[in-house]
Design a protein around this motif. Structure first.
Motif, PDB file in Angstrom:
ATOM      1  N   ARG A   1       0.848  -1.193   0.000  1.00 28.69           N
ATOM      2  CA  ARG A   1       0.000   0.000   0.000  1.00 28.69           C
ATOM      3  C   ARG A   1       0.883   1.242   0.000  1.00 28.69           C
ATOM      4  O   ARG A   1       0.766   2.137   0.842  1.00 28.69           O
TER       5      ARG A   1
ATOM      6  N   PRO B   1      -0.580   8.678   0.736  1.00 33.07           N
ATOM      7  CA  PRO B   1      -1.829   8.679   1.506  1.00 33.07           C
ATOM      8  C   PRO B   1      -2.795   9.760   1.034  1.00 33.07           C
ATOM      9  O   PRO B   1      -2.392  10.761   0.445  1.00 33.07           O
TER      10      PRO B   1
ATOM     11  N   GLU C   1       4.652  -4.129  10.307  1.00 26.34           N
ATOM     12  CA  GLU C   1       3.677  -3.414   9.467  1.00 26.34           C
ATOM     13  C   GLU C   1       3.558  -4.071   8.092  1.00 26.34           C
ATOM     14  O   GLU C   1       2.461  -4.140   7.522  1.00 26.34           O
TER      15      GLU C   1
ATOM     16  N   ARG D   1      -0.238  -4.978   8.631  1.00 22.69           N
ATOM     17  CA  ARG D   1      -1.019  -3.957   7.926  1.00 22.69           C
ATOM     18  C   ARG D   1      -0.815  -4.057   6.424  1.00 22.69           C
ATOM     19  O   ARG D   1      -1.511  -3.403   5.644  1.00 22.69           O
TER      20      ARG D   1
ATOM     21  N   THR E   1      -4.501   2.642   8.202  1.00 25.15           N
ATOM     22  CA  THR E   1      -4.049   2.038   6.943  1.00 25.15           C
ATOM     23  C   THR E   1      -5.206   1.945   5.956  1.00 25.15           C
ATOM     24  O   THR E   1      -5.055   2.255   4.773  1.00 25.15           O
TER      25      THR E   1
ATOM     26  N   GLU F   1      -5.150   4.387   2.901  1.00 24.69           N
ATOM     27  CA  GLU F   1      -4.766   3.490   1.809  1.00 24.69           C
ATOM     28  C   GLU F   1      -3.242   3.412   1.659  1.00 24.69           C
ATOM     29  O   GLU F   1      -2.714   3.319   0.556  1.00 24.69           O
ATOM     30  N   SER F   2      -2.562   3.435   2.800  1.00 23.45           N
ATOM     31  CA  SER F   2      -1.094   3.348   2.810  1.00 23.45           C
ATOM     32  C   SER F   2      -0.648   2.791   4.148  1.00 23.45           C
ATOM     33  O   SER F   2      -1.241   3.092   5.184  1.00 23.45           O
ATOM     34  N   ILE F   3       0.420   1.959   4.143  1.00 22.62           N
ATOM     35  CA  ILE F   3       0.941   1.445   5.407  1.00 22.62           C
ATOM     36  C   ILE F   3       1.917   2.424   6.062  1.00 22.62           C
ATOM     37  O   ILE F   3       2.292   2.241   7.214  1.00 22.62           O
ATOM     38  N   TRP F   4       2.304   3.495   5.345  1.00 22.96           N
ATOM     39  CA  TRP F   4       3.373   4.355   5.848  1.00 22.96           C
ATOM     40  C   TRP F   4       3.020   5.161   7.085  1.00 22.96           C
ATOM     41  O   TRP F   4       3.878   5.350   7.953  1.00 22.96           O
TER      42      TRP F   4
ATOM     43  N   ALA G   1       1.231   4.086   9.541  1.00 20.49           N
ATOM     44  CA  ALA G   1       1.401   3.103  10.610  1.00 20.49           C
ATOM     45  C   ALA G   1       2.878   2.808  10.859  1.00 20.49           C
ATOM     46  O   ALA G   1       3.311   2.659  12.005  1.00 20.49           O
TER      47      ALA G   1
END
Length: 328
Positions: free
Chosen positions: A102, A106, A173, A177, A225, A229-232, A234
């Motif tokens: 992901r 964001p 993560e 995630r 997340t 729509e991004s794991i960054w 987290a």
């Protein structure tokens, strides 16, 4: 008319069993993966322990008595034991790595608020784990917590940051995630995926105190997340929380008990303030931020959770975690 209605009911029943099968398959895949990660990490750790003992007592290798070297070896084992099975599973499931990561930018206006909210939530989750710790102590039950570091000095500090802040933020993560949240939300619903990924994340930590804290943070990490729509976000918050924890642990060694209490209280107030600030920013940019829209699955949440959990892979993982929490 009768035949048409009969055919429609047959189609609905067929779709039901197809969806159930897909959801159970996703739950089983996640359970098997996490069980393999646990088992592989344990076996690698056991093997390396024998090698280290041989090096220490037979070969008399002094470097193997260095705590920083041992911590680095441990992090390498965890990385191999957890990342290798995950990457293989992603390949076998034919999932795109970009979807798992992901990694896209964001959503506008949500990044800062999500980071502040998750960072501040750390304080509230700490309260939960403290309550569990107090209850366990009250009943005379053993309280197990992971040690932060084993000494002072610049070398030990940087090794602690790498092992406690950098590595877990990236590895955990990516797995939880990234892969776990992605595959569960794809086959089930986003709300069930958020809940289940948090439960599994808590269980993986291997003791009651950390499990409660990790479950709470897992909920927040999964939510931000899904929403960004991004794991960054987290990844960033996971790193910051652990990084601050490492620093507080180092600093507290030089402080009196009273000063430690004041520092902890100040940190809690600041965290709570940051959490509220993040909440206000999010509600301003997206009033429905905390509402997870129900996706295509029309089944009850309890049914989705039951189907996800009642698989050989999930049952194996839960049993392994229970054994670790109770006896290790």
């Amino acid at each position: 008319m009768y035949n048409r209605e009969e055919n429609r009911m047959a189609d609905v029943e067929s779709l039901y069993f197809k969806d159930k099968k897909e959801i159970k398959k996703a739950g089983n895949t996640v359970g098997i993966l996490l069980s393999v990660c646990q088992g592989m990490t344990f076996v690698l750790g056991l093997g390396v322990s024998f090698i280290l003992m041989f090096g220490r007592y037979v070969l008399k290798t002094e470097v193997l008595n260095n705590v920083n070297v041992l911590n680095l070896i441990n992090v390498l084992l965890v990385a191999v034991g957890m990342l290798l099975p995950t990457v293989i599973t992603i390949f076998l499931c034919r999932e795109k790595l970009t979807n798992i990561l992901r990694a896209e930018r964001p959503k506008k206006g949500l990044f800062l608020g999500s980071v502040l909210l998750a960072f501040g939530a750390n304080a509230l989750c700490n309260i939960s784990s403290s309550i569990v710790k107090a209850v366990l102590s009250l009943f005379g039950l053993p309280v197990t917590e992971m040690p932060q570091n084993n000494g002072g000095g610049v070398e030990n500090y940087f090794v602690s940051v790498l092992c406690i802040a950098v590595a877990p933020a990236l590895i955990e993560e990516f797995i939880f995630r990234g892969f776990v949240l992605q595959i569960l939300s794809k086959k089930s619903t986003a709300s069930v995926a958020v809940l289940m990924s948090a439960v599994l994340f808590g269980l993986l930590h291997g003791n009651m105190v950390q499990a409660v804290f990790a479950f709470g943070m897992g909920l927040v990490f999964a939510l931000i997340t899904i929403k960004t729509e991004s794991i960054w976000p987290a990844v960033i918050v996971h790193f910051l929380n652990n990084f601050i924890s490492v620093n507080l642990d180092f600093i507290s060694k030089k402080l009196s008990p009273t000063t430690q209490y004041l520092a902890g209280s100040t940190y809690f107030v600041v965290s709570l303030t940051i959490c509220i600030l993040g909440l206000l920013i999010l509600l301003k940019n997206d009033p429905q931020y905390f509402q997870i829209k129900r996706t295509k699955k029309e089944y009850s949440t309890s049914s989705l959770i039951k189907w996800t959990l009642k698989t050989p892979g999930m049952i194996t993982f839960v049993v392994l975690c229970a054994v670790e929490i109770l006896f290790m």
